[in-house]
Write an enzyme that holds these catalytic residues in place. Structure first.
Site, short mmCIF file in Angstrom:
data_model
loop_
_atom_site.label_atom_id
_atom_site.label_comp_id
_atom_site.label_asym_id
_atom_site.label_seq_id
_atom_site.Cartn_x
_atom_site.Cartn_y
_atom_site.Cartn_z
N ASP B 303 27.27 10.65 51.70
CA ASP B 303 26.02 11.28 51.29
C ASP B 303 26.24 12.77 51.21
O ASP B 303 26.93 13.35 52.04
CB ASP B 303 24.92 10.97 52.32
CG ASP B 303 24.28 9.64 52.02
OD1 ASP B 303 24.10 9.33 50.83
OD2 ASP B 303 23.98 8.90 52.97
N ASP B 340 6.64 31.09 55.93
CA ASP B 340 7.31 29.81 55.68
C ASP B 340 8.44 29.62 56.69
O ASP B 340 9.42 30.36 56.69
CB ASP B 340 7.86 29.84 54.25
CG ASP B 340 8.46 28.52 53.85
OD1 ASP B 340 8.58 27.64 54.74
OD2 ASP B 340 8.81 28.36 52.68
N GLU B 344 14.69 27.08 54.13
CA GLU B 344 14.74 27.73 52.82
C GLU B 344 13.94 29.03 52.86
O GLU B 344 14.39 30.08 52.39
CB GLU B 344 14.17 26.83 51.72
CG GLU B 344 15.08 25.70 51.29
CD GLU B 344 14.86 24.44 52.11
OE1 GLU B 344 14.13 24.51 53.13
OE2 GLU B 344 15.42 23.39 51.75
N THR B 371 2.35 21.50 50.70
CA THR B 371 1.93 20.12 50.89
C THR B 371 2.69 19.25 49.90
O THR B 371 3.17 19.73 48.87
CB THR B 371 0.42 19.93 50.63
OG1 THR B 371 0.19 20.12 49.23
CG2 THR B 371 -0.43 20.89 51.44
N ALA B 372 2.77 18.02 50.28
CA ALA B 372 3.52 17.10 49.41
C ALA B 372 2.82 16.94 48.07
O ALA B 372 3.45 16.59 47.07
CB ALA B 372 3.66 15.75 50.10
N ARG B 375 3.27 20.74 46.25
CA ARG B 375 4.68 21.11 46.26
C ARG B 375 4.89 22.60 46.00
O ARG B 375 5.92 22.99 45.47
CB ARG B 375 5.47 20.26 45.26
CG ARG B 375 5.56 18.80 45.72
CD ARG B 375 5.99 17.87 44.61
NE ARG B 375 7.33 18.19 44.12
CZ ARG B 375 7.68 18.09 42.86
NH1 ARG B 375 6.81 17.69 41.96
NH2 ARG B 375 8.89 18.37 42.49
N SER B 377 3.97 26.63 47.88
CA SER B 377 3.42 27.34 49.03
C SER B 377 3.30 28.81 48.65
O SER B 377 3.77 29.21 47.58
CB SER B 377 4.33 27.17 50.24
OG SER B 377 5.57 27.81 49.99
N ASP B 510 21.68 5.18 56.93
CA ASP B 510 20.77 5.03 58.07
C ASP B 510 19.49 4.27 57.74
O ASP B 510 18.92 3.63 58.58
CB ASP B 510 20.43 6.41 58.66
CG ASP B 510 20.02 7.41 57.60
OD1 ASP B 510 19.79 6.98 56.45
OD2 ASP B 510 19.91 8.60 57.93
N ASP B 514 19.40 1.16 53.00
CA ASP B 514 20.85 1.23 52.97
C ASP B 514 21.49 -0.07 53.44
O ASP B 514 22.69 -0.27 53.26
CB ASP B 514 21.36 2.36 53.90
CG ASP B 514 21.23 3.72 53.26
OD1 ASP B 514 21.25 3.78 52.01
OD2 ASP B 514 21.11 4.71 53.99
#
Lengths: 552, 674
Positions: B303, B340, B344, B371-372, B375, B377, B510, B514
């Site tokens: 990964d 933030d 990032e 927020t999801a 997306r 901020s 994990d 998978d």
């Protein structure tokens, strides 16, 4: 110098010839769609069709060989009633017939008889020479089947078709050419009975003759070795001159060498074939160097005599000298040929060890087809140990070598050792052997050891100095020859059959390479340790003890 | 291995336990598992009988025979000792694992009733309640609730982890402790079948099944023993022909010296030690077979995030739109990121500070959190409304000037091509530019992949990124191939495709999704934080949750096989010297000339035979450390590897006994033992 030149010329030219012949043999055994009419003809003759798995292939081979055995047995047993018997050869004893039939069926040609004394022309041609062809063809067919298995084909081919291809497309044409060469060099080729000659002294001499050239051609090419005459290629009519001697030596090794190239081509890895060729050639050259060196070295017995510088000339054909004799001896035993060009019994002790070494390993070119098959056993063991040493589950050309393959390979190596050492022990400790040797001490031991070695290697040469036409010798060596012929064919084919059934894995830089000098080294070490070490004590008690016991 | 655990091989306790174990293993039923050592035991017993007879009758050289018998038994015992020592080290590991498991109890819920039962009474399907402070009694899956769990007992990592129902963090392991809240756990394994139980059994060596490779090697060694049996059994007949005889104890000595006792004695120790090294590495394997398969791996699926790149992206560049001042962009980006706390966001602040911007939040600014749904901020301060976020999400907020949008697209495409992630920045309806968030490739991975390539292993990077980004990172990290926008189905398909090409595939994973790929892969390493499904599907579990470990696991697997191969070669090569020691000694009476073969000039026949047998016995304990640690392994192509091992263990195996036997002979003859 002349010795070096002779060795280099015979081996070099033969090796060069073997490359194109190997390519041709691969094409003959694997025509693909190239010669459909020929393949159809073979199918029609044999009634066979389609590919076989390893078991079916082995069964066909065994049934075919059984038929050949029966045919040969019948001809020998009835020769006194059959035609083509101008000299009126009589009946043979039953144990000798068994031994001789076993000997020729198994491509061994151990001869407990003298051809010109005992055999009718029909026996020589229809029984013995016929078997010299088909037994050699059986070996080539088995090798082709093994290679197909390793190459990962869906089947191993068809035995009855393979044996025809090997006979008609390979052995017959090559033997034909070679026989013509021999006739041109002066070998007799006639169906007339023995010649009567009046000698200068006025005595009448009977000179045996017959279709010698044809017989000698396949005898040499087919790693057979059974001579037309008792003294084999030391007989002036089997081996007439320096030139016939040279080409006959080349012929011994030609097809075994070509078989390695054929194997490399069928498995699609010519470079791998070249590496195997190199390993075999190394062993061959070492034993040749050993034997020629030991034989040319003056022995204590000759010390101070005028002939000291000529090397050991006892038992040599004077025309070929102290180089030609041992060279032939090594070539004939490194392959499973067994024809003789000098009396092995008369070789210096350590020189005598070299032919035995060739037969113990039985894979330094070896018999037609079967030499390469024997080498395959060492390859399996080498790949297994080396594979672990590079940290991967051992693989050979993408096939995993696992418990079953190791078991079958080690069983075959065990059988070879057990037959030689067990047989020698039995005969050395009993009157069966002890009463038949002509020499005391280690030399006599060598005579017994050599005979079982020769039988188990399907070689057929004799050390001689042994009264071997007795019931125990005939029966024991006959049984050894049969077992030693078919066990080392069946077990490797079983290995290939098991490999065929596995998923092939891809090769990478992490895979053990089989095309480089490292692999060649590994293979060499494996052969020495698994092959030669087994026979170390026997060798010490025979030739080595004799050498070291000689007065200095 | 680079990370070699420095543990001493011989502690007094371990050694004492191993000595007891060595004696216990003389039981023929135990010895039988190792045919070569069994054969050694049988002939040693036979020699003992002859020795006793010689003592009683007074015939023969009882002193010499006694010493032979002593060393023959010692050979067997040394072999047993090696195995017992390896097992002891494993047991010490297991004891630590087991102590956490001892006397676990659980609260079983059946309908409305609660009862406290021993862990051993819990069957698969039972539901238990685990509350704060309690130990989880069995492996299972969280079906209700969320709790923080301390898994230090099995991972050594003291920071607690969150376990919750649903999702990829639902698996719990027996012996770990709930330190806050409560969870309901459905037990997924039968008693004694849990992961720990299996692991304990494996490291203890008690239930260690031989791997296919070990079986094949045992067959080879047994076959060799049979061949040497023929060699030895035929010698008396040969000697009789020469008019002599060989004493049976001498034959026994030669037999034991020739058969591959060295590798056979160390064989099971090598296997157990391999498992043990894995555990020290914090990886649990379900079988020895899986470890060996790791050595055969051709393709490694890794990964991207966390394995090849650092998990977090870092701001590396501010790219302003044409006509926009660079400082405007930087200041806006800084403002939007001040509140933030994501890695990032912090990296943007850090980069802006590097550029010399000192702006801090003004009072009255309103932070707009990510927020999801949106997306994006940012921050609202005064009349400014600064936003940063994924390009598409940001563009959706307003109708921007199409020209500016085109310019922004050009910038963001370039960033993506270079393997970065663009973050657009806008002030109200004014587009300012983009921040180049870079995936940071871990230092050293490029070299690791080069190593792997030399070993013949291909690495494939798995990532959810788009193909452009993936290609750039793949090039930077030096992987051989990549699978972009990968779904679990893609992974499975890739594994199948590689396997059909005859390659062995390893991967780690994990999540529950998978699991099929983990099961399909030849070596599947599940992360311990993963779901129970993933852990069941894989054949190894990494307690440290470090996917890079796959590379080390491959090395361990290779090392295991190499140790076996190297010691086999060494063991068999030794025979050359042993022949030269013993054969002249036996036969010099018959043929005095054979003294020439006594190249080591050993003092007397008896001393020669005894020295060979002593060497054969002593070499076993001398090689125990090598067997337990494994031979040195470095990533290199197979050919070089073979040449190196052939040089050390093949040539060394031929030469060293000549030296060793000579030295022992000097001691034996000097002490007047023979």
């Amino acid at each position: 110098m002349d010795a070096l030149f002779l060795v280099a010329a015979v081996l070099g030219i033969t090796a060069l010839l073997s490359v194109p012949l190997g390519r041709y043999m691969a094409a003959a055994m694997e025509p693909g769609d190239a010669a459909p009419r020929l393949t159809r003809a073979f199918e029609r003759i044999s009634g066979a069709r389609g590919g076989q798995g390893w078991k079916a292939y082995v069964v066909s081979m065994l049934v075919f060989n059984l038929c050949m055995f029966a045919l040969c047995f019948a001809i020998l047993a009835l020769q006194q009633h059959l035609p083509m018997n101008p000299d009126g050869k009589g009946a043979l004893s039953l144990d000798l017939i068994f031994n001789t039939t076993a000997s020729f069926t198994t491509n061994t040609n151990l001869q407990h008889y003298s051809g010109e004394v005992s055999m009718s022309y029909l026996s020589q041609l229809a029984a013995l020479m016929w078997l010299q062809f088909v037994s050699a063809a059986t070996g080539i067919a088995a090798l082709a089947a093994l290679a197909r298995g390793i190459a990962g084909r869906a089947d191993m081919g068809n035995f009855l078709i393979d044996v025809q291809r090997a006979s008609f497309l390979i052995l017959l044409p090559v033997a034909l050419v070679f026989a013509v060469v021999l006739v041109l060099l002066g070998l007799p080729m006639t169906f007339q009975g023995a010649a009567q000659a009046l000698t200068l002294e006025g005595a009448v001499q009977t000179i045996a003759r017959g279709p010698v050239a044809a017989f000698v051609a396949i005898k040499q090419l087919g790693t057979n070795g059974g001579g037309f005459f008792g003294p084999n290629s030391t007989h002036p009519l089997e081996n007439v001159s320096f030139w016939s001697n040279a080409v006959e030596m080349g012929a011994i090794i030609l097809i075994p060498m070509s078989c390695v190239w054929m194997f490399g081509r069928i498995i699609g890895r010519p470079r791998h074939g070249a590496v195997i060729f190199g390993v075999m050639a190394t062993f061959l050259l070492l034993t040749i160097a050993g034997s020629v060196g030991f034989e040319r070295a003056p022995t204590a017995a000759f010390a101070g005599l005028p002939i000291e510088a000529a090397g050991n000339l006892e038992g040599k054909e004077m025309r070929f000298g102290a180089t030609g004799g041992p060279l032939w001896a090594v070539l004939t035993t490194a392959t499973s040929n067994g024809s003789v060009g000098a009396m092995h019994d008369s070789l210096n002790p350590m020189t005598g060890l070299m032919p035995m070494l060739g037969m113990w390993l039985n894979s330094t070119f070896g018999g037609n087809g079967v030499g390469m098959i024997n080498m395959f056993l060492y390859i399996v063991v080498a790949v297994f140990v080396a594979g672990m040493m590079v940290g991967r589950t051992p693989e050979y050309l993408g096939h995993r070598i696992e418990a079953r393959e190791v078991k079958l390979a080690i069983l075959a190596l065990f059988a070879h050792a057990a037959m030689i050492l067990g047989g020698t022990a039995l005969f050395a400790a009993t009157p069966w052997g002890a009463d038949t040797v002509l020499n005391a001490g280690p030399h006599g031991f060598s005579e017994i050891l050599y005979e079982f070695t020769s039988a188990s290697a399907n070689n057929g040469s004799g050390f001689e100095g042994l009264g071997d036409n007795t019931v125990p010798w005939n029966v024991a060596t006959g049984l050894v020859m049969l077992a030693a012929r078919f066990i080392p064919i069946i077990l490797p084919l079983a290995i290939a059959g098991s490999l065929m059934a596995k998923r092939r894995s891809a090769e990478s830089a992490g895979t053990l390479g089989v095309e480089d000098a490292t692999f060649a080294t590994m293979l060499t070490i494996t052969i020495v340790i698994f092959g030669a070490l087994t026979f170390f004590p026997a060798g010490v008690l025979g030739p080595v003890a004799e050498q070291l016991s000689m007065p200095h | 291995m680079e990370r070699r655990v420095a543990t001493s091989l011989f502690t007094t306790d371990l050694a004492a336990a191993a000595v007891r174990g060595a004696l216990a293993k003389l039981d023929p039923r135990v010895l039988w598992r190792n045919p070569v050592m069994f054969a050694t035991g049988v002939v040693a017993a036979f020699a003992t009988i002859l020795f006793v007879r010689a003592l009683v009758t007074g015939a023969g050289d009882a002193g010499f025979q006694g010493q032979l018998v002593f060393w023959l038994w010692l050979t067997v015992l040394f072999g047993n000792f090696a195995e017992a020592l390896a097992e002891g080290r494993g047991k010490a590991q297991a004891a630590a694992l087991r102590s956490t498991k001892a006397e676990l109890t659980g609260v079983r819920l059946t309908g409305d009733t609660r009862e406290t039962v021993a862990a051993s009474a819990l069957a698969a399907g039972d539901v238990v309640m685990v509350e704060t402070g309690a130990l989880i009694p069995a492996d299972g899956e969280v079906i209700e609730g969320v709790a923080s769990v301390n898994e230090a007992a099995i991972t050594g990592e003291s920071a607690p982890v969150i376990r919750e129902a649903g999702g990829d963090r639902s698996a719990v392991t027996a012996g770990t402790r709930v330190i806050s809240d409560w969870i309901k756990v459905r037990v997924t394994v039968e008693p004694g079948q849990g992961f720990l139980d299996r692991m304990i059994a494996l490291v203890e060596g008690s239930s260690r099944a031989k791997t296919p490779n070990e079986i094949a090697l045992t067959i080879l060694l047994t076959g060799l023993t049979l061949i040497f049996l023929v060699v030895i059994a035929t010698l008396p007949a040969f000697a009789a022909y020469a008019g002599g005889s060989i004493a049976v104890p001498v034959l026994v000595a030669l037999f034991v010296a020739l058969i591959p006792t060295t590798i056979s004695a160390l064989l099971s120790a090598i296997g157990i030690a391999g498992m043990d090294r894995l555990v020290r590495f914090n990886v649990l394997a379900k079988s020895g077979r899986a470890v060996e398969a790791a050595g055969d791996i051709d393709v490694l699926l890794l990964d991207k995030t966390g394995t090849i790149t650092l998990g977090d992206r870092q701001a590396s560049e501010f790219v302003a739109l044409p006509g926009i001042a660079q400082s405007d962009l930087i200041e806006a980006a800084l403002l939007a990121s001040l509140a933030d706390e994501t890695p990032e966001g912090r990296s943007i602040v850090a980069l802006a500070r590097e550029e010399g911007f000192r702006t801090t939040t003004t009072a009255g600014a309103a932070v707009v959190a990510f927020t999801a749904q949106t997306r994006v901020s940012g921050i609202d301060t005064g009349d400014r409304s600064i936003r940063k976020g994924a390009v598409d999400a940001l563009l959706k907020l307003h109708d921007h000037d199409p020209q500016a949008v085109t310019a922004l697209r050009r910038i963001t495409d370039r960033i993506a091509r270079e393997g970065g992630t663009p973050l657009a920045v806008a002030d109200g309806i004014r587009l300012l530019g983009a921040v180049h968030l870079k995936d940071i490739v871990k230092s050293g991975v490029r070299e690791r992949f080069a190593e792997l390539r030399r070993m013949g292993i291909r690495t494939v990077m798995i990532t959810g990124d788009n193909p452009l980004t993936a290609a750039a990172i793949a090039a930077e990290a030096g992987v051989d191939d990549f699978l972009a926008e990968a779904t679990p189905e893609d992974k499975l398909a890739l594994i199948r495709k590689e396997q059909q090409g005859g390659r062995l595939v390893a991967m780690c994973g994990d999540g529950t999704n998978d699991a099929p790929a983990l099961a399909q892969a030849d070596v599947g390493v599940a992360m311990n934080t993963g779901t129970q499904a993933a852990r069941e599907a894989g054949n190894m579990v990494d307690l440290d949750n470090n996917p890079t470990k796959l590379i080390e696991i491959v090395g361990l697997g290779k090392q295991l096989l190499m140790t076996r191969g190297a010691l086999t070669t060494f063991s068999i090569s030794n025979d050359v010297a042993k022949y030269f020691a013993i054969l002249p000694a036996i036969f010099v009476v018959l043929y005095p000339g054979l003294d020439t073969l006594n190249v080591m000039r050993l003092a007397s026949p008896e001393s020669a035979i005894l020295s060979a047998v002593i060497f054969n016995a002593l070499i076993i304990p001398l090689l125990v450390p090598l067997a337990l640690r494994g031979v040195a392994y470095r990533p290199q192509p197979a050919g070089r590897q073979l040449l190196r091992n052939l040089g050390i263990y093949g040539v060394g195996g031929i030469v060293s006994p000549f030296v060793g036997i000579k030295l022992i002979d000097l001691a034996v003859s000097g002490l007047g033992l023979a």
